[in-house]
Write an enzyme that holds these catalytic residues in place. Structure first.
Site, mmCIF file in Angstrom:
data_model
loop_
_atom_site.group_PDB
_atom_site.id
_atom_site.type_symbol
_atom_site.label_atom_id
_atom_site.label_comp_id
_atom_site.label_asym_id
_atom_site.label_seq_id
_atom_site.Cartn_x
_atom_site.Cartn_y
_atom_site.Cartn_z
ATOM 1 N N ALA A 175 0.821 -1.231 -0.090
ATOM 2 C CA ALA A 175 0.018 -0.102 0.015
ATOM 3 C C ALA A 175 1.057 1.243 -0.048
ATOM 4 C CB ALA A 175 -0.884 0.104 1.185
ATOM 5 N N ALA A 203 -0.583 -13.831 -2.428
ATOM 6 C CA ALA A 203 -0.524 -12.989 -3.261
ATOM 7 C C ALA A 203 -1.490 -13.161 -4.410
ATOM 8 C CB ALA A 203 0.935 -12.559 -3.801
ATOM 9 N N ARG A 230 -12.623 -18.229 5.072
ATOM 10 C CA ARG A 230 -11.730 -18.626 5.789
ATOM 11 C C ARG A 230 -12.136 -18.414 7.503
ATOM 12 N NH1 ARG A 230 -6.653 -15.128 3.442
ATOM 13 N NH2 ARG A 230 -6.678 -16.281 1.455
ATOM 14 N N HIS A 243 -3.268 -14.092 10.968
ATOM 15 C CA HIS A 243 -2.765 -13.451 9.295
ATOM 16 C C HIS A 243 -2.968 -12.321 9.107
ATOM 17 C CE1 HIS A 243 -1.837 -13.655 5.298
ATOM 18 N NE2 HIS A 243 -3.110 -13.866 4.883
ATOM 19 N N HIS A 244 -4.516 -11.668 9.412
ATOM 20 C CA HIS A 244 -4.748 -10.253 8.871
ATOM 21 C C HIS A 244 -5.562 -9.558 9.953
ATOM 22 C CE1 HIS A 244 -5.153 -7.634 4.964
ATOM 23 N NE2 HIS A 244 -5.908 -6.990 5.883
ATOM 24 N N GLU A 267 -3.603 -2.495 5.181
ATOM 25 C CA GLU A 267 -3.887 -3.288 6.395
ATOM 26 C C GLU A 267 -4.054 -2.298 7.630
ATOM 27 O OE1 GLU A 267 -1.945 -6.854 7.041
ATOM 28 O OE2 GLU A 267 -2.970 -7.329 8.765
ATOM 29 N N ARG A 324 -12.651 -11.863 5.555
ATOM 30 C CA ARG A 324 -11.949 -11.342 4.228
ATOM 31 C C ARG A 324 -12.058 -12.390 3.199
ATOM 32 N NH1 ARG A 324 -7.101 -11.232 1.916
ATOM 33 N NH2 ARG A 324 -6.111 -12.211 3.773
ATOM 34 N N GLY A 368 -7.899 -13.392 -1.437
ATOM 35 C CA GLY A 368 -7.585 -12.722 -2.774
ATOM 36 C C GLY A 368 -8.099 -11.187 -2.785
HETATM 37 P P1 ADP Z 1 0.306 -3.329 3.579
HETATM 38 O O1 ADP Z 1 -0.443 -4.492 2.829
HETATM 39 O O2 ADP Z 1 -0.996 -2.428 4.099
HETATM 40 O O3 ADP Z 1 1.146 -2.350 2.648
HETATM 41 P P2 ADP Z 1 2.550 -4.491 4.905
HETATM 42 O O4 ADP Z 1 2.511 -5.246 5.991
HETATM 43 O O5 ADP Z 1 2.889 -5.118 3.413
HETATM 44 O O6 ADP Z 1 1.122 -3.608 5.009
HETATM 45 O O7 ADP Z 1 3.408 -3.161 5.143
HETATM 46 C C1 ADP Z 1 3.487 -2.233 6.284
HETATM 47 C C2 ADP Z 1 4.826 -1.674 6.371
HETATM 48 O O8 ADP Z 1 5.014 -0.864 7.530
HETATM 49 C C3 ADP Z 1 5.835 -2.965 6.622
HETATM 50 O O9 ADP Z 1 7.081 -3.071 6.116
HETATM 51 C C4 ADP Z 1 6.278 -2.525 8.341
HETATM 52 O O10 ADP Z 1 7.479 -2.786 8.507
HETATM 53 C C5 ADP Z 1 6.176 -0.942 8.072
HETATM 54 N N1 ADP Z 1 5.889 -0.218 9.394
HETATM 55 C C6 ADP Z 1 5.168 -0.503 10.305
HETATM 56 N N2 ADP Z 1 5.558 0.318 11.261
HETATM 57 C C7 ADP Z 1 6.041 1.670 10.774
HETATM 58 C C8 ADP Z 1 6.362 2.649 11.372
HETATM 59 N N3 ADP Z 1 6.102 3.024 12.922
HETATM 60 N N4 ADP Z 1 7.355 3.440 10.712
HETATM 61 C C9 ADP Z 1 7.920 2.894 9.261
HETATM 62 N N5 ADP Z 1 7.288 1.632 8.974
HETATM 63 C C10 ADP Z 1 6.630 0.931 9.657
#
Ligand code: ADP
Length: 569
Positions: A136, A169, A401, A505-506, A535, A545, A548
């Site tokens: 995201a 994914a 799920r 998981h989520h 997320e 959810r 997919g």
């Molecule tokens: P999404 O699917 O919503 O993009 P992800 O889990 O793939 O969520 O990515 C969220 C990212 O944000 C992770 O890489 C996580 O390490 C990072 N993150 C979480 N907290 C912080 C923070 N305080 N500062 C910077 N990055 C952060």
């Protein structure tokens, strides 16, 4: 085997009676034996006794990580540099040793606030600052940069990718071209209804509408950046409809590679090891982010807007138990270590409304060793069955799920065997992958049901009867458990089976947003200058959810957030 690499961190050794706990874990190249000394609730010393890892590669990153743990007195550390597989294995070993020493999960992962050098605070100016470099966040950064904004992405971990890189994914969207030849009929309206109903009507319908109507455009956006999709269309586990697309890697790695490359091409600055600690607000408008990099404070000014994309909180045991007491530290978790809810906590401090926090999704088919999503038999749900420790089916395998997870947890020892026959796939890569899992001992392979029953230690007659009844259901296209996806019988050797357990998981809840991804406060008013996607948000999936749907979620809302933040003034 190399012996005697001594990575010792000392912490208050004077006068302590030590109680070393020795444990062994699987490293990247083989067994790692380590020892942890504790004194009451203090971690005093961590020593690697034996390993087969490459010395030069592991020594520095491991030393840094261990120093960090000893300083923090917690495994809730943000820095895991280089040699990641080895570091993760050592973290697992330390957790095991601390549990043996009587520590609780809450103690092991206690919150830790690093000492920040206020005096050295630097300031950097950007139009848009994005917190989190998962799917995201990177998407938001790209769409903001495409509007001409100067963008910074802050990532607390040493690597980008978050949960996105670890995901199975699948990307749900309606695709007549691939669906029609397979006799699958779909529409945006069916997609909307299934998502909303699948979430037990707890989502915000206007957000579901945005997701389902823009998913296709989101896929085209990814393709325009160079992401290649496979030509298969499938029903993701708990997906309700065969509308799932795989990228060529069949996991999140190529998404992150493509998104990262686009960020670099658009001159987006990505700061790793940089944790956002506070979102700054002046006169009711969000103006930037205070972050910490290696103990030094950095102020990231955002003249246009801030996008919160810091993922969920599944890795934060205390926080998840606050919303669901059953999700204790003993449970498996598939999430990246950085996903401890920082963004939700920061936004709440600004007055953001949180919604759906109690809806925490379990992925029914987690890896029994580490809770991850890998090491599964390809197409195991569509082409196979689930049986319990007795060898009996207990649930329609094409259920949602949440139903699947509850059914698995209700079985003795909370696991199921996933079983397929040789018809599980025509795809050569998937077949090579599965044989690899067999070689690694992750999947059992047998030439007969009798042999399979022996390997799984279940009663042969019970397993045979289960499979015969299932095959009859396929013939009659009617299943007593209500399964509708009755595609193929389990009747062609060899047979494959693997053990699976639900894994956290989520986190489906989070900060409330509107269709423009603006974050809303508890009164329903927009928090000026703050946007959120992925997320970290709530209200998109409701109480459950569809498998997919997380990938279109992060791309669709990530794009909107980036555009909105860039055009805000
Ligand atoms: P999404 O699917 O919503 O993009 P992800 O889990 O793939 O969520 O990515 C969220 C990212 O944000 C992770 O890489 C996580 O390490 C990072 N993150 C979480 N907290 C912080 C923070 N305080 N500062 C910077 N990055 C952060």
């Amino acid at each position: 085997m190399k012996k005697g690499l001594l990575i010792v961190g000392l912490f208050f050794l004077v006068g302590c009676s030590s109680n070393p706990q020795e444990v062994s874990v699987d490293g990247y190249n083989g067994e790692i034996v380590l020892q942890v000394k504790v004194n009451h609730d203090k971690i005093e010393e961590i020593e690697i006794l034996q390993h087969q890892e490459t010395q030069e590669v592991v020594e520095k990153p491991l030393q840094e990580m261990i120093d960090h743990i000893l300083e923090a007195q917690s495994l809730n550390v943000e820095v895991i540099s280089g040699a990641t597989d080895t570091c993760h294995a050592v973290l697992q070993g330390i957790e095991k040793a601390l549990l043996q020493a009587g520590f609780s999960y809450e103690q092991i992962y206690r919150p830790y606030t690093p000492i920040v050098q206020e005096a050295t605070a630097k300031s950097k100016q950007y139009d848009v600052v994005v917190i989190g470099a998962g799917g995201a966040g990177l998407t938001a950064a790209i769409s903001a940069a495409k509007q001409g904004a100067k963008v910074a992405v802050l990532e607390k971990m040493n690597e980008i990718g978050g949960n996105t890189v670890q995901a199975t994914a699948m990307y749900n969207c309606v695709d007549d071209e691939l669906q029609h030849p397979l006799g699958i009929y779909d529409s945006e309206e069916i997609f909307f209804q299934e998502t909303y109903e699948g979430g037990h009507r707890q989502a915000k319908p206007e957000l579901v509408r945005v997701l389902t109507s823009q998913a296709d455009e989101g896929k085209q956006f990814l393709e325009s950046l160079g992401l290649k999709f496979d030509t298969v269309i499938d029903n993701c586990l708990g997906g309700a409809h065969a509308r799932g697309h795989y990228s060529l890697a069949h996991n999140g790695t190529d998404y992150i590679q493509v998104l990262k490359q686009a960020c670099l091409d658009l001159n987006v600055d990505i700061y790793t090891n940089t944790a956002a600690h506070e979102i700054m607000k002046v006169n009711d408008t969000v103006v930037g982010v205070e972050a910490v990099n290696e103990g030094n404070k950095i102020i990231f000014e955002a003249t246009s807007g801030v996008v919160l994309a810091s993922g969920g909180f599944a890795r934060n045991v205390e926080m998840r138990m606050q919303y669901n007491r059953l999700l204790t530290g003993e449970m498996l978790c598939s999430n990246a270590r950085g996903n401890v809810g920082d963004g939700i906590i920061m936004a709440e401090k600004l007055g953001a409304n949180l919604i759906g926090m109690e809806y925490i999704e379990l992925y029914p088919m987690g890896d029994v060793y580490d809770g991850g999503l890998r090491n599964s038999i390809p197409n195991a749900i569509n082409h196979g069955i689930l049986v319990n420790y007795l060898g009996e089916r207990f649930i329609r395998e094409d259920a949602n799920r949440d139903e699947l997870s509850t059914a698995l947890l209700n079985q003795n020892q909370g696991f199921a065997y996933s079983i397929v026959d040789d018809d599980y796939s025509n795809n050569e890569n998937e077949r090579i992958y599965l044989e690899g899992l067999v070689l690694m001992g992750q999947v059992y392979k047998a030439d007969s049901i009798k042999e399979l029953a022996k390997l799984l230690e279940v009663d042969e007659l019970i397993l045979k009867t289960t499979i015969e009844k299932y095959n009859q259901a396929v013939d009659e296209q009617y299943d007593l458990l209500g399964r509708e996806t009755l595609y193929n019988k389990i009747d062609r050797a060899p047979y494959y089976a693997t053990m699976k357990k639900p894994t956290i998981h989520h986190t489906l809840g989070g900060v409330e947003i509107n269709e423009k991804t603006q974050v809303l406060d508890t009164q329903g008013h927009v928090i000026d200058g703050l946007y959120a996607a992925g997320e970290v948000t709530g209200g998109i999936h409701g109480a459950n959810r569809l498998g997919g749907n997380s990938f279109p979620d992060m791309i669709v809302f990530g794009r909107i957030a980036g555009e909105q933040a860039a055009s805000h003034s």
